[in-house]
Design an enzyme around this catalytic site. Structure first.
Site, PDB file in Angstrom:
ATOM      1  N   ASP A   8       4.277  23.777  -5.353  1.00  0.00           N
ATOM      2  CA  ASP A   8       3.621  25.081  -5.394  1.00  0.00           C
ATOM      3  C   ASP A   8       4.237  25.927  -4.279  1.00  0.00           C
ATOM      4  O   ASP A   8       5.237  25.542  -3.649  1.00  0.00           O
ATOM      5  CB  ASP A   8       2.092  24.943  -5.318  1.00  0.00           C
ATOM      6  CG  ASP A   8       1.588  24.535  -3.938  1.00  0.00           C
ATOM      7  OD1 ASP A   8       2.410  24.308  -3.028  1.00  0.00           O
ATOM      8  OD2 ASP A   8       0.353  24.453  -3.766  1.00  0.00           O
ATOM      9  N   CYS A  65       3.244  20.102  -2.081  1.00  0.00           N
ATOM     10  CA  CYS A  65       2.402  21.282  -1.867  1.00  0.00           C
ATOM     11  C   CYS A  65       2.171  21.387  -0.361  1.00  0.00           C
ATOM     12  O   CYS A  65       2.933  20.816   0.423  1.00  0.00           O
ATOM     13  CB  CYS A  65       1.121  21.227  -2.695  1.00  0.00           C
ATOM     14  SG  CYS A  65      -0.006  19.863  -2.358  1.00  0.00           S
ATOM     15  N   GLY A  66       1.144  22.130   0.044  1.00  0.00           N
ATOM     16  CA  GLY A  66       0.919  22.284   1.477  1.00  0.00           C
ATOM     17  C   GLY A  66       0.569  20.959   2.136  1.00  0.00           C
ATOM     18  O   GLY A  66       1.119  20.598   3.180  1.00  0.00           O
ATOM     19  N   THR A  67      -0.320  20.222   1.501  1.00  0.00           N
ATOM     20  CA  THR A  67      -0.774  18.936   2.053  1.00  0.00           C
ATOM     21  C   THR A  67      -0.304  17.730   1.253  1.00  0.00           C
ATOM     22  O   THR A  67      -0.396  16.599   1.748  1.00  0.00           O
ATOM     23  CB  THR A  67      -2.314  18.877   2.053  1.00  0.00           C
ATOM     24  OG1 THR A  67      -2.745  19.006   0.684  1.00  0.00           O
ATOM     25  CG2 THR A  67      -2.920  19.985   2.896  1.00  0.00           C
ATOM     26  N   HIS A  98       4.360  -2.443  -4.010  1.00  0.00           N
ATOM     27  CA  HIS A  98       3.031  -2.929  -4.387  1.00  0.00           C
ATOM     28  C   HIS A  98       2.402  -2.137  -5.536  1.00  0.00           C
ATOM     29  O   HIS A  98       1.728  -2.729  -6.377  1.00  0.00           O
ATOM     30  CB  HIS A  98       2.073  -2.846  -3.187  1.00  0.00           C
ATOM     31  CG  HIS A  98       2.431  -3.782  -2.079  1.00  0.00           C
ATOM     32  ND1 HIS A  98       1.519  -4.193  -1.131  1.00  0.00           N
ATOM     33  CD2 HIS A  98       3.599  -4.396  -1.755  1.00  0.00           C
ATOM     34  CE1 HIS A  98       2.113  -5.025  -0.281  1.00  0.00           C
ATOM     35  NE2 HIS A  98       3.375  -5.150  -0.626  1.00  0.00           N
ATOM     36  N   HIS A 133       1.128  -8.165  -7.738  1.00  0.00           N
ATOM     37  CA  HIS A 133       0.867  -6.720  -7.794  1.00  0.00           C
ATOM     38  C   HIS A 133       0.766  -6.226  -9.235  1.00  0.00           C
ATOM     39  O   HIS A 133       0.108  -5.225  -9.510  1.00  0.00           O
ATOM     40  CB  HIS A 133       1.971  -5.961  -7.053  1.00  0.00           C
ATOM     41  CG  HIS A 133       2.129  -6.418  -5.641  1.00  0.00           C
ATOM     42  ND1 HIS A 133       1.126  -6.280  -4.696  1.00  0.00           N
ATOM     43  CD2 HIS A 133       3.156  -7.036  -5.007  1.00  0.00           C
ATOM     44  CE1 HIS A 133       1.536  -6.783  -3.544  1.00  0.00           C
ATOM     45  NE2 HIS A 133       2.753  -7.255  -3.706  1.00  0.00           N
TER      46      HIS A 133
END
Ligand code: RB5
Length: 146
Positions: A8, A65-67, A98, A133
């Protein structure tokens, strides 16, 4: 290996760094934007990218994105997607070994480009360990089929 890349407005600069890395590494990839000066909505990029990984058109996807959080939440709504929010190299390796993650998400406002590039290199080149796994991943897939 085919990789899809998206961000974004909050991830445009880091996306460019990752595109450069993929180009330099001769990895076949498609960058689906955003071409944005103004703000856009991260699900509009995360969900189409995730659908194209889930369909098998791409082997892996990288979302920024930002985070990294909105991209991760959105991509993980698509059946068959295991999108890992990763901001360190240890987790990049572990989530391939994993979780067999098929998408990675990162936040441009959280980490710098140097670390992000190392994360992506590690993530792209680490194989799933399967074994115990595999059972765990199968349980997620079984739940998705309910
Ligand atoms: C956009 O301002 C920001 O909310 C977005 O890039 C992302 O961080 C959301 O999780």
């Amino acid at each position: 290996m085919r990789v899809i890349l998206a961000s974004d407005h909050g991830g445009v600069n880091l996306r460019q760094e990752i595109a450069n890395l993929l180009k330099e590494s001769n990895i076949d990839f498609e960058d689906i934007g955003c071409d944005c000066e103004d703000s856009v909505d991260y699900p509009d990029y995360a969900i189409p990218a995730a659908e194209r990984v889930a369909s098998g058109e791409f082997d892996k996807g990288i979302l920024i994105c930002g985070t990294g959080i909105g991209m991760s939440i959105s991509a993980n709504k698509v059946k068959g997607i295991r999108a890992a929010l990763v901001h360190d190299v240890f987790s990049a390796k572990a989530t391939r070994e994993h979780n067999n993650s098929n998408m990675i998400t990162m936040g441009e406002r959280v980490i710098g480009p140097g670390l992000a590039v190392e994360i992506v290199k590690t993530w792209l080149h680490t194989e799933f360990q399967a074994g115990r796994h595999e059972n765990r991943i199968n349980k997620i897939s079984e739940y998705e089929e309910k």
